[in-house]
Design a protein around this motif. Sequence first.
Motif, PDB file in Angstrom:
ATOM      1  N   ASP A 337      84.273  94.389  70.996  1.00  0.00           N
ATOM      2  CA  ASP A 337      85.621  94.997  70.315  1.00  0.00           C
ATOM      3  C   ASP A 337      86.852  94.734  70.871  1.00  0.00           C
ATOM      4  N   LEU A 339      89.744  96.099  70.239  1.00  0.00           N
ATOM      5  CA  LEU A 339      90.445  97.001  70.311  1.00  0.00           C
ATOM      6  C   LEU A 339      90.264  97.791  71.873  1.00  0.00           C
ATOM      7  N   SER A 343      91.073  92.148  74.599  1.00  0.00           N
ATOM      8  CA  SER A 343      91.878  92.115  73.356  1.00  0.00           C
ATOM      9  C   SER A 343      92.085  90.471  72.996  1.00  0.00           C
ATOM     10  N   PRO A 350      86.789  94.664  65.469  1.00  0.00           N
ATOM     11  CA  PRO A 350      87.745  95.908  65.744  1.00  0.00           C
ATOM     12  C   PRO A 350      86.868  97.161  65.449  1.00  0.00           C
TER      13      PRO A 350
END
Length: 889
Positions: A337, A339, A343, A350
Amino acid sequence: MKDTTGQGDEDAPAAPPEVPARAYSKAVTPEESRDSLFDDLSPDSPRDWALSFSMAADAGHRDELRQPGTDDLAPTWASFFDHVGTDGLADLNRRNDNLQRQIRDNGVTYNVYADAATGQQRPWALDLFPMIVSPQDWAKIEAGVLQRTRLLNAMMADLYGKRELLQRALLPAALVQGHPGYLRAMQGVKPVGGTWLHIVAFDLAHGPDGRWWVVGQRTQAPSGLGYLLENRIAIARQFPKAFAGMKVQRLAASYRALMDGIKAMAPEGENARIALLTPGPYNETYFEHAYLARYLGLTLVEGNDLTVRDQRLYLKTLSGLEPVHALIKRLDDEWLDPLELRSDSRLGVPGLLQVLRAGNLLLANAPGSAPLESSALLGFLPAISRHLLGEELAMPSLATWWCGEDAALREVLPLLKDSVIKPTYPQSGRDTAMGQSLKARELDEWSGRMVRHPDDYTVQAWLPLSQTPTWTGEHLIPRSAMLRVFALADGPQSWRMLPGGLVRLAPRGQLMASMQRGGSSADCWVQTEGTVDHTSLLQSAPSTMALAQHKRPVTSRAAENLFWLGRYTERAENSIRLAQIVLTHLGGEEPNSRPLMAWLSATAHENSLVLPDVPAAEQSARVFARSLMAGLSPAPGTPLAGQTFSVGFNLRALKASAAQVRERLSQEHWNLIERTEAGFASDCASMAADAEYATTEALAALQNASELLAAITGAQTDRMVRDSGWRLLSVGRHIERLITLSRALMLSLEHGCLHDQAGFEAVVALFDSTITFHAQYQQRRDMVALIDLLVMDRDNPRSLAWVVQTLRSRLAKLSQSATPQDAVLAQGLPDPDTWVLADLSNWQRHPEGERHWGDLEALLEDCEDAAGELSEEITRLHFSHADRKNQSL
């Protein structure tokens, strides 16, 4: 802490660096043929043969072939050779050849990151002989592994829940909260079904004392479930009599139990949609991702196939967004992920962790288990087991010291020579070192590093791995082996062992049993004293009627790659045909007209067969031809600005697109693509080695590639299911054909090359319509005949009318299976019903004396623009989902 009751994973120690030479019981001279090895076989001598033509294990290593302390075969291997018999032994080399051919034909590969000599992929290495585990040994393994699986699952619940292990100092905080794989975002999360770990792998070593030892464990995304299945199928075919007669337990029931367990725990139960998340085709184990997805009937997805809406996970398909209820992940947690985790990750989804927190997704395995993979953890497990389970560990780990504890560091520094030095945190990028291979100065350097950064290092006792027999073509050679076994969840907090495993074999004389370091694999046969389970996955599959009514979804990523697979296939064909025409005319003895030379130059430049600054053919035909041949396949590493986008580039792009949808292509189709790309690159490299580029050699290379591309086209046309994905492949091909041919015909009008015979023939040849034209029009060379065949004829698959008509038909079908908007897209294409041959054949003379084909030129421009706009609209509608923010199914 030291666990005296742990080495393992991909860098498992295998054998001491100095392997003493061993003599065979029977000497064989190099002059003897392989067949001579079997000349002395008699009906009652398979066991004697096995002992005569096998090396004993190295000193200190357990010999899996022999009974300990004797020269007799172990009972398992005696039974194996009895079942193989004298005829089977005489046939070993043929069986081994069949095995290697099967691996190649099935496309079983393992991507090696650092293998610069052979490229990224190499065939999967599999030995002919399996490792055989007796029922008694397996019972001990099963008890120990299932206990440890329960323990690891309970540890996950504690680490992301009450954290009693940290509060009671049963586990140092540095090994958990200091571990880069500890995910604070998962604190307080309770996984669906109460199960954190659905697939757990353990690396086991068979010690000299006969005990099985735990060397390491894998909990994030354990690899091997697909490869061991392929190994089993391949080896069982080579020894069917032994496989059946020795009561080897089957594997399918365990895979079925895993799928049933996931469905039982998933939010939608039996109706759950399950997908397998892969990092993509450049991952080293991508083959098994595609293989497992196909075997289990799952949709193979990458991160950009998925999207999160309203705390739910959806699959982006041509039909819209379809919900996903369970996900088997094959990538490490940090990439899941972007998010909340890394990053810079382009592999994850996400918002995925928010879906987990909302309880709307079963993710196997739950994120956050990376600390459990640290070798340092093994030393603390006995005490943790007593606390969480109230049980002593049934299976021991190798002695393990975490150097973050002062007492452990002081104890282990004098022992480094006979130990294995490992990184505490595998993500740190530090190497594993074998003490036996280090010189005194190197040991001092390692000691210094460990004193300066003690938390970063863990030390394990070295264990001589057992050695199992492998076939070399002439002898049975013992090789050190590491066994990876799997515990699979079959329900909430319930697991079962898969009765088999992945055996990794170390090369002779090397210390690491690692596939990345040139190791190979073997099958693992687990014998049973009970009834062999003949369960099939088909028994748990939906009914035939349900399967017939449910079509496999086509993900947007797969659709996009199929679309570009079609475009690059067509583009490669067109560039080959154009290069052949250019070289044939420029290398011929007959002088060419200036209009023809101008058209050849302009069309080659438009299709990027030569660099923009190359002089036109009419200025220097020789320079132009040499430049075209030099650019056919630029050498790897050529800067993008300095290379053409010619045949070689298009073939590489074709292969890259095909690799992204490898699971949708037949093995023959994929083999053709690989052969075409590699063969053309090799031919061009041979040409470039010569001081002078030879037109004859270039034309031969182009002809070979053309013939293979024809086979690829046949596979795409007749050997693929005609679903929405195939229709987009076809749409891509015809968009490319419409753009290329419309533009080429327009350039021929601009340069006036159609008014001489050679130019006329060249244009017809580019449309691949020479035979049809001469059969229909004999020796006519007028524009009416050309326009009729190349523009108007709806029976000619190379004519513009046929291409537009086919595009309209494909879009109409897509509107029924994908989205209704596809029918609207078809309306943007020119309508062949409105084309009139008489109007298109009319021309006017310009004041300069040149002919102007007003209606025809307008139509060609309209076709080229419409094809480009259609490509853009298809991308917006099907691949990016830019206007579908609220649509879900």
